[in-house]
Design a protein around this motif. Structure first.
Motif, PDB file in Angstrom:
ATOM      1  N   UNK A   1      34.805  30.898  25.011  1.00 11.04           N
ATOM      2  CA  UNK A   1      34.025  30.348  23.964  1.00 11.04           C
ATOM      3  C   UNK A   1      33.880  29.030  23.853  1.00 11.04           C
ATOM      4  N   UNK A   2      34.914  28.222  24.035  1.00 11.46           N
ATOM      5  CA  UNK A   2      34.754  26.845  24.123  1.00 11.46           C
ATOM      6  C   UNK A   2      33.753  26.372  25.216  1.00 11.46           C
ATOM      7  N   UNK A   3      33.748  27.159  26.498  1.00 10.75           N
ATOM      8  CA  UNK A   3      32.939  26.583  27.414  1.00 10.75           C
ATOM      9  C   UNK A   3      31.466  27.058  26.851  1.00 10.75           C
ATOM     10  N   UNK A   4      31.294  28.122  26.279  1.00 14.65           N
ATOM     11  CA  UNK A   4      29.847  28.439  25.824  1.00 14.65           C
ATOM     12  C   UNK A   4      29.349  27.662  24.875  1.00 14.65           C
ATOM     13  N   UNK A   5      30.089  27.014  24.009  1.00 13.16           N
ATOM     14  CA  UNK A   5      29.962  26.105  22.956  1.00 13.16           C
ATOM     15  C   UNK A   5      29.729  24.660  23.360  1.00 13.16           C
ATOM     16  N   UNK A   6      30.402  24.602  24.627  1.00 11.93           N
ATOM     17  CA  UNK A   6      30.191  23.165  25.006  1.00 11.93           C
ATOM     18  C   UNK A   6      31.516  22.197  24.632  1.00 11.93           C
ATOM     19  N   UNK A   7      32.452  22.752  24.175  1.00 10.57           N
ATOM     20  CA  UNK A   7      33.649  22.209  23.686  1.00 10.57           C
ATOM     21  C   UNK A   7      34.886  21.886  24.515  1.00 10.57           C
ATOM     22  N   UNK A   8      35.272  20.641  24.781  1.00  4.28           N
ATOM     23  CA  UNK A   8      36.291  20.355  25.660  1.00  4.28           C
ATOM     24  C   UNK A   8      37.605  21.166  25.638  1.00  4.28           C
ATOM     25  N   UNK A   9      38.055  21.810  26.387  1.00  3.40           N
ATOM     26  CA  UNK A   9      39.343  22.774  26.450  1.00  3.40           C
ATOM     27  C   UNK A   9      40.173  22.543  27.590  1.00  3.40           C
ATOM     28  N   UNK A  10      41.528  22.449  27.279  1.00  4.68           N
ATOM     29  CA  UNK A  10      42.342  22.441  28.284  1.00  4.68           C
ATOM     30  C   UNK A  10      42.517  23.814  29.300  1.00  4.68           C
ATOM     31  N   UNK A  11      42.350  24.988  28.540  1.00  3.28           N
ATOM     32  CA  UNK A  11      42.444  26.353  29.114  1.00  3.28           C
ATOM     33  C   UNK A  11      41.405  26.518  29.975  1.00  3.28           C
ATOM     34  N   UNK A  12      41.366  27.345  31.086  1.00  6.88           N
ATOM     35  CA  UNK A  12      40.433  27.560  31.911  1.00  6.88           C
ATOM     36  C   UNK A  12      40.305  29.178  31.892  1.00  6.88           C
ATOM     37  N   UNK A  13      39.184  29.871  31.382  1.00  8.78           N
ATOM     38  CA  UNK A  13      38.963  31.173  31.321  1.00  8.78           C
ATOM     39  C   UNK A  13      38.873  31.855  32.914  1.00  8.78           C
ATOM     40  N   UNK A  14      38.900  31.188  33.849  1.00  6.12           N
ATOM     41  CA  UNK A  14      38.623  31.774  35.254  1.00  6.12           C
ATOM     42  C   UNK A  14      39.931  31.905  35.878  1.00  6.12           C
ATOM     43  N   UNK A  15      40.687  33.009  35.098  1.00  6.72           N
ATOM     44  CA  UNK A  15      42.056  33.110  35.554  1.00  6.72           C
ATOM     45  C   UNK A  15      42.330  33.938  37.003  1.00  6.72           C
ATOM     46  N   UNK A  16      43.229  33.539  37.735  1.00  6.48           N
ATOM     47  CA  UNK A  16      43.411  34.260  39.108  1.00  6.48           C
ATOM     48  C   UNK A  16      44.640  34.676  38.821  1.00  6.48           C
ATOM     49  N   UNK A  17      44.984  35.836  38.528  1.00  7.56           N
ATOM     50  CA  UNK A  17      46.387  36.564  38.597  1.00  7.56           C
ATOM     51  C   UNK A  17      46.974  36.505  39.950  1.00  7.56           C
ATOM     52  N   UNK A  18      48.449  36.240  39.924  1.00  9.37           N
ATOM     53  CA  UNK A  18      48.908  36.723  41.299  1.00  9.37           C
ATOM     54  C   UNK A  18      49.153  37.892  41.479  1.00  9.37           C
ATOM     55  N   UNK A  19      49.313  38.262  42.877  1.00  6.08           N
ATOM     56  CA  UNK A  19      49.215  39.736  43.237  1.00  6.08           C
ATOM     57  C   UNK A  19      50.411  40.449  42.401  1.00  6.08           C
ATOM     58  N   UNK A  20      50.063  41.841  42.197  1.00  6.55           N
ATOM     59  CA  UNK A  20      51.205  42.667  41.445  1.00  6.55           C
ATOM     60  C   UNK A  20      51.656  43.564  42.518  1.00  6.55           C
ATOM     61  N   UNK A  21      52.938  44.005  42.223  1.00  8.81           N
ATOM     62  CA  UNK A  21      53.761  44.740  43.115  1.00  8.81           C
ATOM     63  C   UNK A  21      52.875  46.014  43.111  1.00  8.81           C
ATOM     64  N   UNK A  22      53.138  47.078  44.269  1.00  7.31           N
ATOM     65  CA  UNK A  22      52.530  48.412  44.229  1.00  7.31           C
ATOM     66  C   UNK A  22      53.267  49.206  43.181  1.00  7.31           C
ATOM     67  N   UNK A  23      52.489  49.920  42.443  1.00  4.88           N
ATOM     68  CA  UNK A  23      53.215  50.722  41.464  1.00  4.88           C
ATOM     69  C   UNK A  23      53.090  52.286  42.081  1.00  4.88           C
ATOM     70  N   UNK A  24      54.338  52.806  41.977  1.00  4.43           N
ATOM     71  CA  UNK A  24      54.313  54.395  42.166  1.00  4.43           C
ATOM     72  C   UNK A  24      53.594  55.206  41.327  1.00  4.43           C
TER      73      UNK A  24
END
Length: 259
Positions: free
Chosen positions: A192-215
């Protein structure tokens, strides 16, 4: 950078802030939820000490209820910025009509724009990874294409959650699989901050670390438990004509300085 002196947030549980626990007593509701809208308001308040904020969203509301109960109040407040996200609860119901919903949304946007507010609209998250909901993916897509068209037609800002790959990871969601957790709301606030042009410390482009395989067997057990704990009670409420938001008031009903 656009300067906003006032912000009114409209909608359902997504905008109310479920399930992002508030801190330091913020949130207003008994459960003290924070959510993306409060996070954005907090940032705007940091930029302007005179900034005012209201959050009229209530969990469980359908689009007709949001338009009838919340939009007129927002028009009367005459804020600089209004966020309007509604329709998710309608789309979860069998037989929902995305074309009719879009007409209702367009009328509300016209009214808000005529009152001088800048309007922020949202698409939803792609439901293809969600059990049950993915069966209605086409209906969701039709409605969100309408939202895009409405944003373009009336000059609204658009937050496209469909393209936010980080929200397709379950680590951005709470156990009920319907509401985002703290990480999910943080991502949306950054977008939202990005769309509104408001400075923000967080980044919405999150790259999650790989997850373990689930049974697969464990995954099936989790799905069964989810149906019993969350989906089942939700269906029962709908069959009884009840909503989780019945008898609840908005957590921030008045346009006041953010605190």
């Amino acid at each position: 950078m656009t300067h906003y002196t006032s912000f009114v947030a409209l909608g359902d549980s997504f905008t109310e802030g479920l399930n992002d626990p508030a801190v330091d007593g913020r949130g207003g509701a008994p459960e003290r939820f924070r959510g993306w809208a409060d996070r954005v308001a907090e940032r705007l308040a940091e930029l302007d000490p005179e900034f005012r904020y209201a959050n009229l969203a209530v969990r469980g509301k359908l689009i007709d209820q949001v338009v009838a109960e919340q939009v007129p109040l927002a028009v009367g407040m005459r804020p600089d910025l209004v966020s309007l996200c509604a329709g998710g609860n309608d789309l979860l119901r069998p037989g929902s009509d995305p074309d009719r919903m879009a007409k209702k949304l367009a009328g509300a946007v016209r009214e808000l724009r005529a009152a001088g507010a800048e309007v922020l609209l949202f698409t939803g998250v792609d439901p293809r990874d969600t059990p049950i909901m993915r069966r209605a993916r086409g209906t969701f897509a039709i409605f969100y294409m309408h939202v895009r068209s409405i944003a373009d037609l009336y000059g609204c800002r658009l937050v496209d959650q469909w393209s936010m790959q980080g929200l397709r990871d379950w680590r951005a969601w709470s156990d009920d699989r319907l509401h985002m957790n703290e990480e999910g709301h943080r991502m949306v606030a950054a977008k939202v901050c990005d769309v509104l042009g408001i400075p923000c410390e967080d980044d919405w482009r999150v790259a999650w670390p790989p997850r373990e395989q689930v049974d697969p067997r464990a995954k099936r057990r989790e799905d069964v438990q989810w149906v019993r704990t969350h989906l089942g009670p939700w269906v029962v409420r709908r069959l009884r004509g009840r909503s989780s938001g019945d008898d609840l008031d908005p957590k921030r009903p008045d346009l006041k300085p953010f605190a």
